[in-house]
Design a protein around this motif. Sequence first.
Motif, PDB file in Angstrom:
ATOM      1  N   SER A 200     -36.054  -3.375  13.350  1.00  0.00           N
ATOM      2  CA  SER A 200     -34.778  -3.940  13.867  1.00  0.00           C
ATOM      3  C   SER A 200     -35.297  -5.163  14.566  1.00  0.00           C
ATOM      4  O   SER A 200     -36.271  -5.545  14.550  1.00  0.00           O
ATOM      5  CB  SER A 200     -34.094  -2.852  15.142  1.00  0.00           C
ATOM      6  N   GLY A 201     -34.042  -6.032  15.031  1.00  0.00           N
ATOM      7  CA  GLY A 201     -34.324  -7.352  15.807  1.00  0.00           C
ATOM      8  C   GLY A 201     -34.908  -8.209  15.020  1.00  0.00           C
ATOM      9  O   GLY A 201     -34.488  -8.533  14.009  1.00  0.00           O
ATOM     10  N   ILE A 202     -35.847  -9.043  15.608  1.00  0.00           N
ATOM     11  CA  ILE A 202     -36.452 -10.354  15.042  1.00  0.00           C
ATOM     12  C   ILE A 202     -37.084  -9.943  13.910  1.00  0.00           C
ATOM     13  O   ILE A 202     -37.424 -11.030  12.874  1.00  0.00           O
ATOM     14  CB  ILE A 202     -37.223 -11.053  15.994  1.00  0.00           C
ATOM     15  N   LYS A 203     -37.732  -8.665  13.721  1.00  0.00           N
ATOM     16  CA  LYS A 203     -38.354  -8.581  12.578  1.00  0.00           C
ATOM     17  C   LYS A 203     -37.827  -8.737  11.281  1.00  0.00           C
ATOM     18  O   LYS A 203     -38.156  -9.151  10.426  1.00  0.00           O
ATOM     19  CB  LYS A 203     -39.146  -7.215  12.549  1.00  0.00           C
ATOM     20  N   VAL A 204     -36.540  -8.400  11.229  1.00  0.00           N
ATOM     21  CA  VAL A 204     -35.480  -8.522   9.817  1.00  0.00           C
ATOM     22  C   VAL A 204     -35.550 -10.212   9.715  1.00  0.00           C
ATOM     23  O   VAL A 204     -35.700 -10.735   8.428  1.00  0.00           O
ATOM     24  CB  VAL A 204     -33.894  -8.115  10.310  1.00  0.00           C
ATOM     25  N   GLN A 205     -35.089 -10.888  10.657  1.00  0.00           N
ATOM     26  CA  GLN A 205     -34.894 -12.336  10.283  1.00  0.00           C
ATOM     27  C   GLN A 205     -36.441 -13.141   9.879  1.00  0.00           C
ATOM     28  O   GLN A 205     -36.679 -13.884   9.070  1.00  0.00           O
ATOM     29  CB  GLN A 205     -34.833 -13.212  11.674  1.00  0.00           C
ATOM     30  N   VAL A 206     -37.606 -12.546  10.525  1.00  0.00           N
ATOM     31  CA  VAL A 206     -38.791 -12.951  10.267  1.00  0.00           C
ATOM     32  C   VAL A 206     -39.166 -12.614   8.780  1.00  0.00           C
ATOM     33  O   VAL A 206     -39.730 -13.468   7.976  1.00  0.00           O
ATOM     34  CB  VAL A 206     -40.157 -12.301  11.252  1.00  0.00           C
ATOM     35  N   CYS A 207     -38.749 -11.264   8.324  1.00  0.00           N
ATOM     36  CA  CYS A 207     -39.141 -10.947   6.965  1.00  0.00           C
ATOM     37  C   CYS A 207     -38.299 -11.721   6.147  1.00  0.00           C
ATOM     38  O   CYS A 207     -38.827 -12.226   5.024  1.00  0.00           O
ATOM     39  CB  CYS A 207     -38.649  -9.437   6.834  1.00  0.00           C
ATOM     40  N   GLY A 208     -36.985 -12.058   6.417  1.00  0.00           N
ATOM     41  CA  GLY A 208     -36.007 -12.892   5.377  1.00  0.00           C
ATOM     42  C   GLY A 208     -36.906 -14.237   5.366  1.00  0.00           C
ATOM     43  O   GLY A 208     -36.904 -14.800   4.061  1.00  0.00           O
ATOM     44  N   PHE A 209     -37.000 -14.839   6.673  1.00  0.00           N
ATOM     45  CA  PHE A 209     -37.685 -15.958   6.275  1.00  0.00           C
ATOM     46  C   PHE A 209     -39.005 -16.180   5.534  1.00  0.00           C
ATOM     47  O   PHE A 209     -39.345 -17.032   4.514  1.00  0.00           O
ATOM     48  CB  PHE A 209     -38.216 -16.465   7.603  1.00  0.00           C
ATOM     49  N   LEU A 210     -39.969 -15.382   5.808  1.00  0.00           N
ATOM     50  CA  LEU A 210     -41.301 -15.224   4.992  1.00  0.00           C
ATOM     51  C   LEU A 210     -40.849 -14.775   3.393  1.00  0.00           C
ATOM     52  O   LEU A 210     -41.592 -15.447   2.574  1.00  0.00           O
ATOM     53  CB  LEU A 210     -42.010 -14.082   5.450  1.00  0.00           C
TER      54      LEU A 210
END
Length: 497
Positions: free
Chosen positions: A122-132
């Motif tokens: 959850s949280g910022i991990k989802v956005q970080v995963c998408g960006f990477l």
Amino acid sequence: MGENGVVASKLCYPAAAMEVVAAELGHTAGSKLYDDDGRLKRTGTMWTASAHIITAVIGSGVLSLGWAIAQLGWVAGPAVMLLFSFVTYYTSALLADCYRSGDESTGKRNYTYMDAVNANLSGIKVQVCGFLQYANIVGVAIGYTIAASISMLAIKRANCFHVEGHGDPCNISSTPYMIIFGVAEIFFSQIPDFDQISWLSILAAVMSFTYSTIGLGLGVVQVVANGGVKGSLTGISIGVVTPMDKVWRSLQAFGDIAFAYSYSLILIEIQDTIRAPPPSESRVMRRATVVSVAVTTLFYMLCGCTGYAAFGDAAPGNLLTGFGFYEPFWLLDVANAAIVVHLVGAYQVYCQPLFAFVEKWAQQRWPKSWYITKDIDVPLSLSGGGGGGGGRCYKLNLFRLTWRSAFVVATTVVSMLLPFFNDVVGFLGAVGFWPLTVYFPVEMYIVQKRIPRWSTRWVCLQLLSLACLAITVASAAGSIAGILSDLKVYKPFATTY
């Protein structure tokens, strides 16, 4: 036009297929044409999944493995390759278990890598995963454009030497060949989604075996011509390169090997093409991973070790270019043409998840936009009118046409600016390896299986993740050093080979 931009034209749909249109409008109950989530039945098998993986994995990375082993030597080189193959298989198996949330046969499907992260973390991990994930896909597209242009340029140089003689330098710019590859990708990028590129993946996989086999054969011939095996236990010697260069090049070799095994960022998307249970998609995907990683490791070992045995410390960054551009020039032409065809397919396998993400986001953001949501039926045959039988058609979407074409143009232009094949490959492998291949699969698996914190299994998984993080940081540093070195002598749009 129906809801969600679906056009139910009798010209394009035979009578029996009108149920498919009904499904798009929400009428899916009781139909044998649809899976448990209301989507058209998936038809993928272990073999089609294996073809997708092999297309993605046995890419241009195989050509740099001789150089990578030359930096590490006969002991560390094969050992590192086996290590990466094991890590890739293990973490891919963990990731495959995250395709469904809950029961492996009836749980809610996660259609993309980001969906799986969102369901388990959850949280910022989802956005970080998408960006990477999507940044890595862009990087792979650039790397494949560079590799394809080098192979096309190699064909041109081989023919030039054959006609003009070996005294002619035959220096040629790579820019026109990047443009040619870009034009081809604009055409193939209009294939709507993963389900419709199985034929391209199978063709690309065949091509990968073709050029790998030719490279292997030429390497064996070169070893025989040399009268023995070249190379040393510790790799390229201090003196041939400085001690600092030895360190940087060894680290970059780790990145090259990591890139050669990288496909986790599209694993969930590949798994979403597999037909519904039984057996469960995760079991089929694990079998496909075993087959694919075993096959690729065998080819990598053969090609990488043969390249090092043939050239020793002078092993080239691109195995096929190391044999010169002379005789048998026609065989080198066949191998390089096979690389180009393979990379056309590999580019699409990697980019389809990014294409789908952007188009889904646009449809959710502007659901009433005709430009974004409407599909225009373009008949592919002249048999559409008679007897209600219908004919085949292509659904042209203007947003898909313009956005995907713009993406290909952008990656092609960047490729012209940074045609450093080996260093770019190493950097991409390093940056994407730890977060996408190791960290997120490990963290999602821990949540999915409710593994207790500080249990033996939890500690082992965390140690694996930390070790791979160290490899990623070191490999990225080595690749950046190589790119900075290349930039000192590079002139944009003017590089010749």
